[in-house]
Scaffold this motif. Structure first.
Motif: not given
Length: 116
Positions: A55-57, A77-80, A90-96
């Protein structure tokens, strides 16, 4: 009577000054607690402070959101929400989603990232 009036005005002035100081964003950020939470939640596995990993710094995130009024709300919103994040390959995952449910800890973490 004048002494009581002066004392009341002095107390009101001190109280107002303290309220302004305590509401200050610079006062609210606890960097040690934020970094500890980031480590506990595993955030630093994917994000570095100065350099990106998967992920980005955090400093890059702070630059991206600098001056944006809705920065904190967007990051909450992004974190929750566990929204999907795209990786360089290119792959995607749900953010923890952090395990802590304390909104003040999350807010402190976000304010810390934005302060970098």
């Amino acid at each position: 009577m004048k002494a009581i009036n002066k004392t009341g005005k002095l107390f009101a002035t001190i109280a107002a000054g303290a309220a302004v100081f305590m509401a200050s964003p610079a006062h609210a950020v606890d960097a040690v607690a934020a970094e500890k939470l980031a480590r506990q939640e595993g955030c630093l596995r994917c994000h570095g402070i100065d350099r990106g990993k998967d992920g980005p710094a955090y400093k890059k995130i702070a630059e991206k959101y600098k001056g944006k009024a809705d920065a904190e709300a967007r990051l909450v919103k992004h974190l929750s929400s566990g929204e999907k994040v795209k990786f360089e390959d290119g792959h995607e995952e749900e953010h923890k989603i952090p395990k802590t449910k304390d909104p003040e800890q999350i807010k402190n973490l976000i304010q810390w990232v934005l302060s970098l």
